[in-house]
Write a protein that holds these residues in place. Sequence first.
Motif, mmCIF file in Angstrom:
data_model
loop_
_atom_site.group_PDB
_atom_site.id
_atom_site.type_symbol
_atom_site.label_atom_id
_atom_site.label_comp_id
_atom_site.label_asym_id
_atom_site.label_seq_id
_atom_site.Cartn_x
_atom_site.Cartn_y
_atom_site.Cartn_z
ATOM 1 N N ILE A 125 -51.882 -15.452 -23.355
ATOM 2 C CA ILE A 125 -51.027 -16.361 -22.575
ATOM 3 C C ILE A 125 -49.575 -15.899 -22.626
ATOM 4 C CG2 ILE A 125 -50.144 -18.716 -22.446
ATOM 5 C CD1 ILE A 125 -52.877 -19.649 -23.534
ATOM 6 N N SER A 126 -49.151 -15.458 -23.797
ATOM 7 C CA SER A 126 -47.770 -14.980 -23.952
ATOM 8 C C SER A 126 -47.491 -13.785 -23.056
ATOM 9 C CB SER A 126 -47.495 -14.610 -25.410
ATOM 10 O OG SER A 126 -47.535 -15.742 -26.246
ATOM 11 N N ARG A 127 -48.473 -12.904 -22.934
ATOM 12 C CA ARG A 127 -48.282 -11.734 -22.069
ATOM 13 C C ARG A 127 -48.132 -12.138 -20.610
ATOM 14 N NH1 ARG A 127 -51.896 -9.324 -25.813
ATOM 15 N NH2 ARG A 127 -53.715 -9.807 -24.517
ATOM 16 N N ILE A 128 -48.874 -13.150 -20.197
ATOM 17 C CA ILE A 128 -48.744 -13.639 -18.821
ATOM 18 C C ILE A 128 -47.354 -14.226 -18.595
ATOM 19 C CG2 ILE A 128 -49.571 -15.369 -17.173
ATOM 20 C CD1 ILE A 128 -52.357 -15.020 -18.381
ATOM 21 N N VAL A 129 -46.905 -15.048 -19.562
ATOM 22 C CA VAL A 129 -45.569 -15.641 -19.458
ATOM 23 C C VAL A 129 -44.503 -14.542 -19.441
ATOM 24 C CG1 VAL A 129 -43.893 -17.141 -20.589
ATOM 25 C CG2 VAL A 129 -46.305 -17.797 -20.536
ATOM 26 N N GLU A 130 -44.688 -13.524 -20.260
ATOM 27 C CA GLU A 130 -43.747 -12.401 -20.280
ATOM 28 C C GLU A 130 -43.609 -11.778 -18.902
ATOM 29 O OE1 GLU A 130 -44.852 -9.496 -23.141
ATOM 30 O OE2 GLU A 130 -44.009 -10.591 -24.855
ATOM 31 N N ARG A 131 -44.730 -11.570 -18.236
ATOM 32 C CA ARG A 131 -44.697 -10.931 -16.923
ATOM 33 C C ARG A 131 -43.939 -11.773 -15.902
ATOM 34 N NH1 ARG A 131 -50.884 -8.549 -16.190
ATOM 35 N NH2 ARG A 131 -50.815 -7.098 -17.956
ATOM 36 N N ILE A 132 -43.989 -13.084 -16.079
ATOM 37 C CA ILE A 132 -43.339 -13.975 -15.115
ATOM 38 C C ILE A 132 -41.848 -14.097 -15.368
ATOM 39 C CG2 ILE A 132 -43.217 -16.375 -14.300
ATOM 40 C CD1 ILE A 132 -46.228 -16.583 -14.931
ATOM 41 N N MET A 133 -41.441 -14.219 -16.627
ATOM 42 C CA MET A 133 -40.059 -14.631 -16.871
ATOM 43 C C MET A 133 -39.329 -13.902 -17.986
ATOM 44 S SD MET A 133 -40.895 -18.335 -18.647
ATOM 45 C CE MET A 133 -39.372 -18.539 -19.540
ATOM 46 N N ALA A 134 -39.957 -12.990 -18.679
ATOM 47 C CA ALA A 134 -39.276 -12.367 -19.815
ATOM 48 C C ALA A 134 -38.276 -11.310 -19.359
ATOM 49 C CB ALA A 134 -40.295 -11.742 -20.754
ATOM 50 N N PHE A 135 -37.175 -11.199 -20.107
ATOM 51 C CA PHE A 135 -36.268 -10.076 -19.933
ATOM 52 C C PHE A 135 -36.952 -8.827 -20.463
ATOM 53 C CE2 PHE A 135 -33.023 -13.535 -20.711
ATOM 54 C CZ PHE A 135 -32.616 -13.622 -19.382
ATOM 55 N N THR A 136 -36.506 -7.682 -19.996
ATOM 56 C CA THR A 136 -36.967 -6.444 -20.616
ATOM 57 C C THR A 136 -36.321 -6.325 -21.991
ATOM 58 O OG1 THR A 136 -35.151 -5.106 -19.750
ATOM 59 C CG2 THR A 136 -37.116 -5.343 -18.349
ATOM 60 N N ALA A 137 -36.884 -5.456 -22.834
ATOM 61 C CA ALA A 137 -36.283 -5.234 -24.148
ATOM 62 C C ALA A 137 -34.870 -4.681 -24.006
ATOM 63 C CB ALA A 137 -37.155 -4.286 -24.970
ATOM 64 N N GLU A 138 -34.650 -3.850 -23.002
ATOM 65 C CA GLU A 138 -33.298 -3.318 -22.787
ATOM 66 C C GLU A 138 -32.324 -4.435 -22.442
ATOM 67 O OE1 GLU A 138 -29.769 -2.329 -21.007
ATOM 68 O OE2 GLU A 138 -31.375 -3.050 -19.691
ATOM 69 N N GLU A 139 -32.727 -5.355 -21.584
ATOM 70 C CA GLU A 139 -31.839 -6.466 -21.226
ATOM 71 C C GLU A 139 -31.521 -7.315 -22.454
ATOM 72 O OE1 GLU A 139 -32.878 -7.511 -16.589
ATOM 73 O OE2 GLU A 139 -34.384 -7.995 -18.103
ATOM 74 N N GLY A 140 -32.534 -7.618 -23.244
ATOM 75 C CA GLY A 140 -32.294 -8.404 -24.445
ATOM 76 C C GLY A 140 -31.413 -7.684 -25.439
ATOM 77 N N SER A 141 -31.553 -6.370 -25.518
ATOM 78 C CA SER A 141 -30.772 -5.598 -26.490
ATOM 79 C C SER A 141 -29.280 -5.640 -26.190
ATOM 80 C CB SER A 141 -31.246 -4.153 -26.513
ATOM 81 O OG SER A 141 -30.799 -3.426 -25.384
ATOM 82 N N ARG A 142 -28.920 -5.948 -24.955
ATOM 83 C CA ARG A 142 -27.497 -6.022 -24.611
ATOM 84 C C ARG A 142 -26.790 -7.083 -25.443
ATOM 85 N NH1 ARG A 142 -28.092 -6.153 -18.002
ATOM 86 N NH2 ARG A 142 -29.616 -4.428 -17.849
ATOM 87 N N GLN A 143 -27.514 -8.130 -25.840
ATOM 88 C CA GLN A 143 -26.899 -9.164 -26.662
ATOM 89 C C GLN A 143 -26.596 -8.652 -28.058
ATOM 90 O OE1 GLN A 143 -25.876 -12.013 -25.057
ATOM 91 N NE2 GLN A 143 -26.634 -10.654 -23.447
ATOM 92 N N LEU A 144 -27.492 -7.821 -28.601
ATOM 93 C CA LEU A 144 -27.249 -7.223 -29.910
ATOM 94 C C LEU A 144 -26.000 -6.348 -29.866
ATOM 95 C CD1 LEU A 144 -30.297 -8.083 -29.901
ATOM 96 C CD2 LEU A 144 -30.730 -6.131 -31.390
ATOM 97 N N VAL A 145 -25.874 -5.582 -28.784
ATOM 98 C CA VAL A 145 -24.720 -4.702 -28.633
ATOM 99 C C VAL A 145 -23.452 -5.515 -28.410
ATOM 100 C CG1 VAL A 145 -23.730 -2.810 -27.296
ATOM 101 C CG2 VAL A 145 -26.188 -2.844 -27.757
ATOM 102 N N PHE A 146 -23.554 -6.603 -27.654
ATOM 103 C CA PHE A 146 -22.380 -7.451 -27.435
ATOM 104 C C PHE A 146 -21.893 -8.055 -28.748
ATOM 105 C CE2 PHE A 146 -20.223 -11.455 -26.520
ATOM 106 C CZ PHE A 146 -19.292 -11.067 -25.562
ATOM 107 N N GLY A 147 -22.824 -8.519 -29.574
ATOM 108 C CA GLY A 147 -22.420 -9.055 -30.866
ATOM 109 C C GLY A 147 -21.695 -8.025 -31.712
ATOM 110 N N ALA A 148 -22.086 -6.755 -31.547
ATOM 111 C CA ALA A 148 -21.500 -5.677 -32.336
ATOM 112 C C ALA A 148 -20.205 -5.136 -31.756
ATOM 113 C CB ALA A 148 -22.504 -4.532 -32.459
#
Length: 342
Positions: free
Chosen positions: A254-277
């Motif tokens: 189910i999580s994989r289906i939800v990921e396909r619909i609405m999840a950010f890519t790992a690269e998009e999410g990683s931008r927050q880690l870089v912003f914090g740094a």
Amino acid sequence: MKLSMWAMVKGQFNKLPPVSEADLTGKTVLVLGANTGLGFEASKHFASMNPGRLILACRSQSRGQAALEELQAKTGYKKAELWIIDLADFASVTKFADKFEQDGGRLDILVENAARAQLKYEATKDGWESSLQVNCLATPLVALRLLPRMMQTARQHTTVARIVVVSSEVHYFASIPKELLDRGNAIATLGSKDYCTPRIMRASYPTTKLLNIYFMRGLNEYLGPTAPIIVNAVNPGMCVSELRRDLPAVIAFISRIVERIMAFTAEEGSRQLVFGALGEAKNPDALRGAYINQSRVEEPSDFVIGSAGHKAQSQIWNEMVDILKKVDPRVSETIDEYLSGA
């Protein structure tokens, strides 16, 4: 601040700002959980900024080596290093920190990205529920053991170091029951087999992300407003990652289906880690003790900022420190020297 489920879902469809950039020449960046997902993508971004050293801290030698080679192939950066650490093993964390102290290098940026999500109770060799140890005890232990080196780096090079704790917006849906706090051993209870029933485990991940916020805010508070270290917590949002790899098969599907619909890519999410740094380079104090979502500072949950929540934060901090002092005596030295009043 309150966050509705609808607001959280809606936020997943926002266009995210581009990644923050800086010249990292001569600086050292350390990323926990760097072999996959958010950690690997953040490491790729850092590698493109020419750091003096980039340390990929990973649990698996083979997977870490594969990530190191892929990073070099994709970025051309040749100064990345693989260091092994298992956050489910306190001895491994202590060995890692000892190695860093003996290494003699500087440390400018620490990204604490490693996390575990469990729906079934699983004990570590140290006797703790595994997600609690990895997310809420070992992660603070790394920061506290490396804090002296980061403080030394900031003072010696007249710079501001940063610690980025990867949390989550699911902390808005978590709280710690008053009766648990009244017992005086909330963390020990949260990490015990007797307490971790299937119902409790279903809410364990949001609880660990709440404790991440508490750790970040407590560390920031005890460092004080003029310390040459900025500590913050970031929410990468729901991303395609391996975080849910240990979930039961049906839930994982189910999580994989939800990921396909609405999840950010790992690269998009990683931008927050870089912003914090790296974000707010001209005004880094804007990120001191901040909770960051989609490259902006936001208010954490009402439970966190309320009077009861602040009291819980103090108690959780004290319990955590007491536990970690027993795990590693060097924690006491860090507390005494760098964290006034802690």
